[in-house]
Design a protein around this motif. Structure first.
Motif: not given
Length: 364
Positions: A112, A116, A178, A181-182, A184-187, A190, A193
């Protein structure tokens, strides 16, 4: 019927002989299809399943657990679940392999930060500090696989920190949320949270402005701060009104001595900002000129106006120095009130302040 087929019972498994050195014995349960017990020459007994898996086109061994930690009844229950999965054309080992491949929270934090936080967040250093101070040694989170971290684990960390530092507790909770959440966005993640739904501690505004009648006491307390760098930092912070993070990261190449300006290349909103260093009395310029001269004398090649020994290269949050200054100011103000009542002379007042300052240095 396979060789060494017996009815698995606790007494029967406890009575099994230990194989010769370097060999292993395998026993089959007469009541459950595919259930085995492997016995090593060291006496270790392990339940497993050995079944042909149509989805893979080959036999698979699924380890269930060790006897006697796992009972015969539990082993048969798990074996039944494996047989049901195989009947549904699933490979029971897929879930096991996925769990083994799943990363721990500490590993996800590193990813992360690199992918990011550092490229996109100005406050990424604060994330590293919060992780190092409050999460890294909390084994129930940092050293666990993501799916093994429960909401109760995160709530326990948040609650524990909040007893003394509620604002920090909220920041740590927000960081964990965060990261999930990040992910999850990146796969990478799944599932829900686990940091969501935890109530934050109420926060009060920390705005506090030094009043005009407090300035003389504040400046006197600041003058007694043993660190000259902190004296300069706090004075510039007061006179410029900029964010602490901007001043800590102030570079010499951003300062124009000719124009008496400081150009901050990027503020919190992403825009540059020009700060006037002309306070009418020349205080800010004298501070900077003095720091520049001392840097030359010491042959310091740091690009920072306020260099530090940490990973950033510049000063980081000088909380202790600020606490010392405020504590002195409060004590000096109290001494002033007593002086009004007691009618002390100037010599006694100065003596009391020196004594208070010496005690404060020992305490802080």
């Amino acid at each position: 019927m396979a060789k060494n087929t017996i009815n698995f019972t606790k007494s029967a498994l406890e009575a099994l002989p230990v194989p010769k050195d370097g060999t292993r014995a395998i026993y089959h349960d007469s009541k459950t299809n595919g259930l085995q017990l492997r016995v090593t020459s060291g006496g270790v007994k392990t339940f497993s399943m050995f079944r042909w898996v149509k989805a893979e086109g080959r036999p698979e061994r699924i380890t269930l657990g060790r006897f006697p930690d796992m009972s015969v009844e539990k082993a048969r229950e798990n074996a039944a679940n494996v047989n049901a999965a195989i009947a549904n054309k699933e490979n029971p080992n897929d879930a096991i392999r996925a769990e083994k491949a799943e990363m721990m929270f500490g590993g996800l934090f590193d990813i992360y930060m690199e992918r990011w936080a550092k490229p996109h967040k100005k406050s990424w250093q604060a994330d590293i500090d919060n992780h190092r101070r409050y999460i890294q040694d909390f084994a129930k989170i940092n050293n666990r696989k993501l799916s093994r971290i429960a909401k109760t684990d995160i709530a326990a960390l948040h609650s524990g920190l909040g007893k003394k530092r509620p604002i920090i507790a909220n920041r740590v909770l927000a960081l964990i949320s965060s990261i999930y959440g990040w992910a999850a966005e990146q796969g990478i993640w799944d599932k829900p949270n686990p940091a969501q739904g935890i109530r934050k501690f109420p926060e009060k505004s920390r705005d506090r402005f030094i009043q005009s009648d407090e300035l003389p006491v504040f400046f006197e307390a600041l003058a007694m701060e043993p660190s000259e760098a902190l004296q300069d930092y706090f004075m510039l912070l007061l006179l410029t009104g900029v964010r602490r993070s901007n001043l800590m990261a102030m570079r010499w190449n951003e300062v124009s001595f000719e124009r008496k300006e400081w150009r901050i290349p990027e503020t919190k909103n992403g825009e540059p900002q020009v700060i006037s260093l002309d306070d009418g009395q020349g205080v800010m310029m004298r501070i900077l000129e003095s720091r520049k001269e001392k840097a030359k004398e010491q042959e310091t090649k740091s690009p920072w106006v306020f260099p530090g020994s940490g990973t950033t290269g510049h000063m980081v949050e000088p909380r202790k120095g600020w606490e010392r200054t405020l504590a002195r100011a409060e004590i000096f103000q109290l001494i002033g009130l007593i002086e009004e009542h007691e009618k002390w002379g100037a010599e006694k007042i100065q003596k009391k302040k020196s004594e208070a300052n010496n005690r404060l240095d020992k305490t802080l």
